[in-house]
Design an enzyme around this catalytic site. Sequence first.
Site, PDB file in Angstrom:
ATOM      1  N   ASN A   9      44.860  19.499  11.368  1.00  0.00           N
ATOM      2  CA  ASN A   9      43.464  19.920  11.531  1.00  0.00           C
ATOM      3  C   ASN A   9      43.373  20.562  12.906  1.00  0.00           C
ATOM      4  O   ASN A   9      43.347  19.868  13.914  1.00  0.00           O
ATOM      5  CB  ASN A   9      42.537  18.703  11.421  1.00  0.00           C
ATOM      6  N   TRP A  10      43.342  21.874  12.906  1.00  0.00           N
ATOM      7  CA  TRP A  10      43.349  22.591  14.200  1.00  0.00           C
ATOM      8  C   TRP A  10      42.005  22.509  14.904  1.00  0.00           C
ATOM      9  O   TRP A  10      41.887  22.896  16.055  1.00  0.00           O
ATOM     10  CB  TRP A  10      43.718  24.060  13.977  1.00  0.00           C
ATOM     11  N   LYS A  11      40.973  22.055  14.203  1.00  0.00           N
ATOM     12  CA  LYS A  11      39.623  21.991  14.778  1.00  0.00           C
ATOM     13  C   LYS A  11      39.248  23.359  15.362  1.00  0.00           C
ATOM     14  O   LYS A  11      39.623  24.370  14.795  1.00  0.00           O
ATOM     15  CB  LYS A  11      39.538  20.841  15.801  1.00  0.00           C
ATOM     16  N   HIS A  94      34.528  15.409   8.032  1.00  0.00           N
ATOM     17  CA  HIS A  94      35.196  14.928   9.237  1.00  0.00           C
ATOM     18  C   HIS A  94      34.177  14.228  10.143  1.00  0.00           C
ATOM     19  O   HIS A  94      33.015  14.634  10.204  1.00  0.00           O
ATOM     20  CB  HIS A  94      35.851  16.099   9.969  1.00  0.00           C
ATOM     21  N   GLU A  96      33.690  14.396  13.167  1.00  0.00           N
ATOM     22  CA  GLU A  96      33.043  15.292  14.133  1.00  0.00           C
ATOM     23  C   GLU A  96      31.875  16.035  13.481  1.00  0.00           C
ATOM     24  O   GLU A  96      30.874  16.319  14.128  1.00  0.00           O
ATOM     25  CB  GLU A  96      34.079  16.263  14.713  1.00  0.00           C
ATOM     26  N   GLU A 166      40.208   7.953   8.741  1.00  0.00           N
ATOM     27  CA  GLU A 166      40.269   8.256  10.170  1.00  0.00           C
ATOM     28  C   GLU A 166      39.305   7.356  10.927  1.00  0.00           C
ATOM     29  O   GLU A 166      38.104   7.653  11.025  1.00  0.00           O
ATOM     30  CB  GLU A 166      39.874   9.720  10.428  1.00  0.00           C
ATOM     31  N   GLY A 172      41.425  11.503  18.837  1.00  0.00           N
ATOM     32  CA  GLY A 172      41.462  12.194  20.125  1.00  0.00           C
ATOM     33  C   GLY A 172      41.446  11.257  21.323  1.00  0.00           C
ATOM     34  O   GLY A 172      41.230  11.679  22.448  1.00  0.00           O
ATOM     35  N   SER A 212      45.058  10.190  16.307  1.00  0.00           N
ATOM     36  CA  SER A 212      46.159  10.138  17.286  1.00  0.00           C
ATOM     37  C   SER A 212      47.522   9.890  16.639  1.00  0.00           C
ATOM     38  O   SER A 212      48.364   9.198  17.204  1.00  0.00           O
ATOM     39  CB  SER A 212      45.870   9.086  18.368  1.00  0.00           C
TER      40      SER A 212
HETATM   41  P1  13P Z   1      43.753  13.544  16.740  1.00  0.00           P
HETATM   42  O1  13P Z   1      45.081  13.562  16.039  1.00  0.00           O
HETATM   43  O2  13P Z   1      43.639  14.595  17.817  1.00  0.00           O
HETATM   44  O3  13P Z   1      43.375  12.174  17.180  1.00  0.00           O
HETATM   45  O4  13P Z   1      42.668  14.007  15.661  1.00  0.00           O
HETATM   46  C1  13P Z   1      42.684  13.369  14.429  1.00  0.00           C
HETATM   47  C2  13P Z   1      41.734  14.067  13.554  1.00  0.00           C
HETATM   48  O5  13P Z   1      40.545  14.042  13.779  1.00  0.00           O
HETATM   49  C3  13P Z   1      42.276  14.824  12.440  1.00  0.00           C
HETATM   50  O6  13P Z   1      41.269  15.253  11.592  1.00  0.00           O
END
Ligand code: 13P
Length: 250
Positions: A9-11, A94, A96, A166, A172, A212
């Site tokens: 997931n590159w966000k 997600h 976020e 998640e 993160g 993470s």
């Molecule tokens: P991280 O791997 O940066 O913790 O992010 C996980 C995530 O939100 C994947 O969708």
Amino acid sequence: MRVPVIAGNWKMNKGPKEAAALINELKPLVKDAEATVVVCVPAVDLHAAKQALRGSKIKLGAQNVHYKESGAYTGELSAGMLREAGAEYVIIGHSERRQYFGETDETVNLRVKAAVQGGLIPIICVGEKREQREAGYTDTLVTYQTLIALTGLTGDEVSKTIIAYEPVWAIGTGLTATDEQANETIAVIREAIRAKYGKRVSNKVRIQYGGSMNPKNVKGLMAQPEIDGGLIGVASLKAADFSQVVNYSK
Ligand code: 13P
């Protein structure tokens, strides 16, 4: 046997040029992967990523989808548009998006239905916040999030979806759920699916861990029987890191 799926997931990272460069670097490193490999890129990168992915087994995904086919929804993208741009997968719900953009379990469900109808495989995110885990609500919460998200799909459709567990406190932050915590909660999600849709469906649906996940902890997590892959944020932005996660069994 479920084929594991490792998705990046590159966000909100990388424009089209950088996307193509990362994919070109990644391709040779993951060509012998046993897992299904997916990169979920920003929507503006889909076209460039699709071109760069030619000749590779890596699959392409988007990070959100609207629930209508078209219309006056400024800034939104439909499943049909994402398909045409080359996406086969889409992340939905997600944390976020739930935290910053008002996504609710109900809108997640609308998006999941639109994705499935539009021929996209949804990667549906569920997970608890730290205070919810501490209060003992994790199992109830992930069960509710999962069942609401899947409402209206047939068992057959459910079996083809991907769920990403998640824990919000692990995203993160560098904190990871322990292998056992992740496995236990994923088992709860699978049991909720079994109770509603039966064993044939729950045995097929793939449930990832995310939060993470990185080259150091991937092996332990993937050794857990319930964990069918990962949804990777930060560690998906560098070819060296992501390929090590993908090639966890080597
Ligand atoms: P991280 O791997 O940066 O913790 O992010 C996980 C995530 O939100 C994947 O969708």
